[in-house]
Write an enzyme that holds these catalytic residues in place. Structure first.
Site, short mmCIF file in Angstrom:
data_model
loop_
_atom_site.label_atom_id
_atom_site.label_comp_id
_atom_site.label_asym_id
_atom_site.label_seq_id
_atom_site.Cartn_x
_atom_site.Cartn_y
_atom_site.Cartn_z
CE1 TYR A 177 38.00 20.94 61.71
CE2 TYR A 177 39.24 21.88 59.87
CZ TYR A 177 39.04 21.73 61.23
OH TYR A 177 39.88 22.37 62.12
CG ASP A 277 34.73 26.23 54.12
OD1 ASP A 277 35.71 26.80 53.60
OD2 ASP A 277 34.79 25.60 55.18
CE LYS A 305 42.92 23.71 54.48
NZ LYS A 305 43.69 23.45 55.65
C1 LIG Z 1 36.83 23.23 54.31
C2 LIG Z 1 37.66 23.86 55.40
N1 LIG Z 1 37.23 25.00 55.97
C3 LIG Z 1 37.94 25.61 56.94
C4 LIG Z 1 39.13 25.07 57.38
C5 LIG Z 1 39.90 25.76 58.46
O1 LIG Z 1 41.06 26.33 57.93
P1 LIG Z 1 42.32 26.62 58.89
O2 LIG Z 1 42.93 25.32 59.20
O3 LIG Z 1 43.17 27.53 58.03
O4 LIG Z 1 41.80 27.32 60.08
C6 LIG Z 1 39.62 23.90 56.81
C7 LIG Z 1 40.89 23.31 57.26
O5 LIG Z 1 41.26 22.22 56.91
C8 LIG Z 1 38.86 23.26 55.80
O6 LIG Z 1 39.26 22.12 55.25
#
Ligand SMILES: Cc1ncc(COP(=O)(O)O)c(C=O)c1O
Length: 466
Positions: A177, A277, A305
Site C-alpha cells: 500500500y 516508501d 506519519k
Molecule cells: C507504506 C505507505 N505509503 C503511503 C501511505 C499513505 O499515507 P497517507 O495515509 O498519509 O496518505 C501509507 C498509509 O498507510 C503507507 O502505509
C-alpha cells in the site's frame, strides 16, 4: 465473523486449523463480541449517527470495522479514552504515525509556541530548511520537499521518477500500500481469484474509478522475488520500482537477506529509479529509517506519519540530480499547505527532541522485550503463530511459517487473529482487527504499558489452549 479489508472488501480465508483451536477461538469471539457491544454502546450510537452523514460512518474507509469502531474522545501519551469512558493502551498509534506518542510535551510546546506566530504563510519559514536538514542528516539524501500526507509524497516521487527517466510504467509489489492515488491503488489486497499466478501477478484495481490505462501502467510483482523484478525491468520502459523496504501493511514482512541490495543493483542496471516508501517504517525503524538500517541507498525516499508527531506532514527526499528536476521547473511540486509552520514546528520537535537518538533507542529496546515476551507465550502454548519485529514495531503473525510476500500472508489464520483482537480490545489493548497492522512502542510507552500487550496475550493464549 469474517473480517474484510475495508478497501477491497475481500474475505480472507484462513488455512485449516486444529479444530479444537478453531472451536475455542469461535467461542471466545462470540463471548467477546457480546461484551464489546455492552461496553461500547456510546461508540455504537456515535457510529450509527455518523453513518447517516458519512459513508461507513468514518472519515477514511480504513477506520471502519465490524461491528463498529471505537469512537475516541481523548488521547495522551500511550493512552486513549473512548466515548464510553473505557481506557486503552494504544498500540496502533495512528497506524504508526505517533512514534512521539499522543501530544508529546516537546511537540505540544513547539505547536503552542507556533500558534502565537501563525499557522500558514504560503511563503517560506526558517523551519523548512531546518527540518529538511534534519531529514538530510538522518537519511543521507541531500534534497527534500514537504507534502501533507504519505499519499502526496509517493505521488510526487513517482512523477519525479517519470520526469527523470522519460518512462511511463511503474512497478509495485503485490499487497503493498502506497497511499490512495490511482497508480498505486492497484493490487493492494487483491482477491486471489483475480490475482493471477503468484510469480507474475496481474494488476488488479483496488477500487472502482481507476482508468484502465492507469491500471495497465502499474506492473505488479511479488515481494522478495528478484527474478520477477528483473523480468519486468528488462522491458526497458519502467520509470521506477516503489517498494517498502519492510512491508508494514501485511503485518511485518521482512526482506530476505540480500533482497534490497539485489533490488538496488537491478534498478540501476536497467535505468529505473528506486523509491523506498518509508511512510510506515520511517523513524520508527531507527535514526536513519529502514534505509539506514539496511544500508541500501534509494534514489528517492518517501516519508510521512512518524516524522510529524501526530500532525499531517509528508516529505520526499532524493538524490541531487533527481531533485534538480524540480529546481529546473521540469517537474512541478506544489501545495498550499506544504511546509506550513504549524506542522513544521511539530516535525522539528519530533525529529530533534521527542524522537532523538536516545528516546528512539529506548523505545526499540522496550519493543524487543515485548516481542520476546510474546514469543515466549507462543512457544509455551505451542500456538500456530510467530512474532516479527522491526525497529519499535512488532506483531504476532498467526501462521507457523515466515511471511515472505502477500500470498503467504493470505494463508494466515484470520479467525485466530480476530479472536485475539476482540479479546484484547475488551481488555484495553487498542489495535485494528485483522492481520494487517503491527504494534508500535512509542517513546511515551513506559515499560508496564508496553508489557501489558504480552500479559493480555498470555491470558488469551491460556484460554485458547486449555
Ligand atoms: C507504506 C505507505 N505509503 C503511503 C501511505 C499513505 O499515507 P497517507 O495515509 O498519509 O496518505 C501509507 C498509509 O498507510 C503507507 O502505509
Amino acid at each position: 465473523m469474517t473480517a474484510t479489508h475495508p478497501t477491497s472488501g475481500v474475505a480472507v480465508d484462513p488455512e485449516p486449523i486444529d479444530p479444537r483451536l478453531a472451536a475455542r477461538a469461535k467461542a471466545i469471539t462470540e463471548r467477546e463480541l457480546k461484551a464489546y457491544s455492552v461496553r461500547t454502546e456510546g461508540s455504537q450510537r456515535a457510529t450509527q449517527r455518523a453513518r447517516t452523514v458519512m459513508p461507513l460512518g468514518v472519515p477514511s474507509s480504513f477506520q471502519a470495522y465490524d461491528p463498529h469502531p471505537i469512537v475516541v474522545k481523548h488521547a495522551a501519551g500511550s493512552r486513549m479514552v473512548d466515548v464510553d469512558g473505557n481506557e486503552y493502551i494504544d498500540y496502533d498509534m495512528g497506524f504508526g504515525a505517533l512514534f512521539a506518542g499522543h501530544m508529546h510535551p516537546a511537540v505540544r510546546a513547539a505547536v503552542q509556541a507556533q500558534l502565537e506566530d501563525g499557522t500558514l504563510y504560503v511563503t517560506p519559514c526558517e523551519m523548512n530548511a531546518e527540518v529538511a536538514e534534519l531529514l538530510r542528516d538522518r537519511y543521507r539524501l541531500p534534497m527534500w520537499r514537504f507534502t501533507n500526507s504519505g499519499t502526496e509524497a509517493t505521488m510526487d516521487a513517482i512523477r519525479l521518477a517519470r520526469g527523470f527517466t522519460g518512462r511511463n510504467r511503474i512497478v509495485k509489489v503485490e499487497g503493498g500500500y502506497h497511499g490512495h492515488h490511482d497508480e498505486v491503488m492497484i493490487s493492494m489486497k487483491p482477491p486471489l481469484e483475480l490475482a493471477g499466478p503468484a510469480d507474475a501477478p496481474l494488476s488488479v484495481p483496488g477500487t472502482e474509478g481507476i482508468a484502465p490505462d492507469v491500471v495497465a501502467g502499474t506492473v505488479v510483482i511479488p515481494y522478495n522475488d528478484l527474478a520477477a523484478l528483473e523480468r519486468v525491468l528488462a522491458s526497458g520502459d519502467i520509470a521506477c520500482f516503489i517498494v517498502e523496504p519492510v512491508m508494514e501493511n501485511i503485518g511485518i514482512c521482512l526482506p530476505d537477506d540480500g533482497y534490497l541490495q539485489g533490488v538496488r543493483t537491478l534498478t540501476t542496471q536497467y535505468g529505473a529509479l528506486l523509491i523506498f516508501d518509508e511512510v510506515k517504517t520511517g523513524i520508527t525503524a531507527g535514526m536513519g529509517g529502514a534505509t539506514g538500517h539496511f544500508g541500501v541507498e534509494p534514489d528517492l525516499v518517501t516519508l510521512a506519519k512518524s516524522i510529524g508527531g501526530g500532525f499531517p506532514v509528508g516529505a520526499f527526499g532524493g538524490k541531487q540530480e533527481v531533485m534538480d528536476l524540480i529546481t529546473a521547473g521540469r517537474v512541478l511540486h506544489l501545495g498550499t499547505y506544504n511546509g506550513n509552520p504549524l506542522v513544521m514546528a511539530a516535525t522539528k520537535a519530533t525529529l530533534a527532541e521527542a524522537c532523538a537518538a536516545g528516546p528512539t533507542a529506548e523505545a526499540i529496546a522496550r519493543n524487543e522485550r515485548l516481542v520476546a515476551a510474546c514469543q515466549k507465550v507462543i512457544d509455551a502454548a505451542g500456538l500456530p503463530a510467530h512474532t516479527v519485529t522491526f525497529g519499535a514495531k512488532g506483531c504476532v503473525t498467526w501462521k507457523r511459517d515466515r511471511v515472505r510476500n502477500y500470498r503467504d500472508y493470505k494463508t494466515g489464520y484470520l479467525d485466530l487473529a480476530f479472536a485475539q483482537w476482540i479479546h484484547g480490545i475488551n481488555r484495553g489493548v487498542m489495535l485494528p482487527p485483522g492481520l494487517d497492522e503491527q504494534w508500535l512502542v512509542s517513546v511515551m510507552h513506559e515499560e508496564s504499558d508496553a508489557m501489558r500487550y504480552a500479559d493480555v496475550f498470555a491470558e488469551f493464549a491460556a484460554e485458547l489452549t486449555t
